[in-house]
Design an enzyme around this catalytic site. Structure first.
Site, mmCIF file in Angstrom:
data_model
loop_
_atom_site.group_PDB
_atom_site.id
_atom_site.type_symbol
_atom_site.label_atom_id
_atom_site.label_comp_id
_atom_site.label_asym_id
_atom_site.label_seq_id
_atom_site.Cartn_x
_atom_site.Cartn_y
_atom_site.Cartn_z
ATOM 1 N N HIS A 133 -12.318 1.398 -4.028
ATOM 2 C CA HIS A 133 -11.528 0.519 -4.894
ATOM 3 C C HIS A 133 -12.312 -0.768 -5.138
ATOM 4 O O HIS A 133 -13.160 -1.150 -4.333
ATOM 5 C CB HIS A 133 -10.201 0.133 -4.235
ATOM 6 N N TYR A 162 0.860 -1.183 0.000
ATOM 7 C CA TYR A 162 0.000 0.000 0.000
ATOM 8 C C TYR A 162 0.900 1.237 0.000
ATOM 9 O O TYR A 162 1.451 1.625 1.027
ATOM 10 C CB TYR A 162 -0.920 -0.013 1.217
ATOM 11 N N ASP A 178 -2.485 -1.556 -3.791
ATOM 12 C CA ASP A 178 -2.854 -0.184 -4.126
ATOM 13 C C ASP A 178 -1.564 0.620 -4.193
ATOM 14 O O ASP A 178 -1.022 1.021 -3.162
ATOM 15 C CB ASP A 178 -3.810 0.368 -3.062
#
Length: 264
Positions: free
Chosen positions: A255, A105, A150
């Site tokens: 998302h 992330y 992500d």
């Protein structure tokens, strides 16, 4: 082997949606980002009931957090820290077949794409630089690896709803795109999603909560990625972006899950 990655934006708030993903897609391994929970409070029991008895969780209160959940046994429960922070952004494990899996992330970077006035953007660039150096020195392209998560950057023109309008918007600025390209080159990473969806075609994984009707406006960005190293390129069988999950009730993440199938 089916691997799913999802910035779930709070695993406890969206546990029902995670269970829906499991029921509908049956992934072997699930990588999560933004779990937003300390390890002691992670909802492991309902996942174990569904076969995900192997878990590597790395979380903190209210922010960030990554996890690897698996039906398949894996070895090692390693984490990496970047920028002198222990903010729970990178977990890795070794899957059967010697595959090293990374759930990542990357910081979002705030709103102003200038590291001189925006500490969050400076943090993002430093994070990318440190991770790129580490991958280039501690890993090699001949190691079978999968990196998902992500990454908070939409690198290609068709990864955003408007290349022209977003050139000065954090996530699509040239400096970020250049940094991500350097990270991709560090271990010869292959963009698995674009192996199946040509770069000329629009491809999004994120739609802002700010849009009154996200589907109608369709102002998306591809912030979530799946990369593999060259030894796994031939194992790629397909990818799936679960666009409909952006509308899953009662409280969708901004998302959507992305899935890759590997013949390994």
């Amino acid at each position: 082997m089916r691997i799913a990655t999802w910035n779930i934006n709070s695993v406890r708030m969206r546990l029902d949606l995670l269970l829906r993903l499991i029921e509908e897609e049956r992934p072997d391994v699930i990588c999560l980002q933004e779990t937003k929970v300390v390890d002691a409070d992670f909802p492991l029991a309902p996942l174990a009931e569904r076969g995900y008895v192997h878990a590597h969780i790395h979380g903190m209160k209210s922010y960030n957090g990554v996890a690897i959940l698996s039906r398949l046994p894996f070895s090692s429960h390693d984490v990496q820290h970047w920028c002198g922070k222990q903010d729970c952004r990178h977990a890795l494990a070794h899957l059967p077949g010697g595959i090293e899996l990374h759930s990542v992330y990357i910081p979002a970077g705030g709103d102003i794409p200038d590291p001189a006035v925006n500490d969050k953007f400076a943090h993002k660039l430093q994070f990318l630089d440190e991770m790129t150096r580490w991958l280039g020195t501690e890993r090699t392209p001949d190691r079978p690896m999968v990196l998902v998560g992500d990454l908070n950057i939409a690198p290609l023109e068709q990864d955003v709803w408007s290349h022209k309008e977003l050139l000065s918007v954090v996530s699509h600025t040239p400096v970020e795109v250049e940094r991500l390209a350097a990270m991709q080159a560090s271990a010869g990473w292959i963009d698995a999603m674009r192996r199946f969806v040509p770069p000329e075609e629009k491809l999004y994984t994120w739609w802002s909560y700010r849009a009154k009707d996200w589907a109608a406006s369709n102002r998306g960005r591809r912030l979530d990625h799946i990369w593999v190293t060259p030894p796994l390129e031939g194992a790629l069988q397909g990818i799936k972006v679960l666009r409909d999950a952006r509308g899953w009730e009662p409280k969708p993440s901004d998302h959507v899950p992305v899935i890759v199938d590997l013949n390994v």
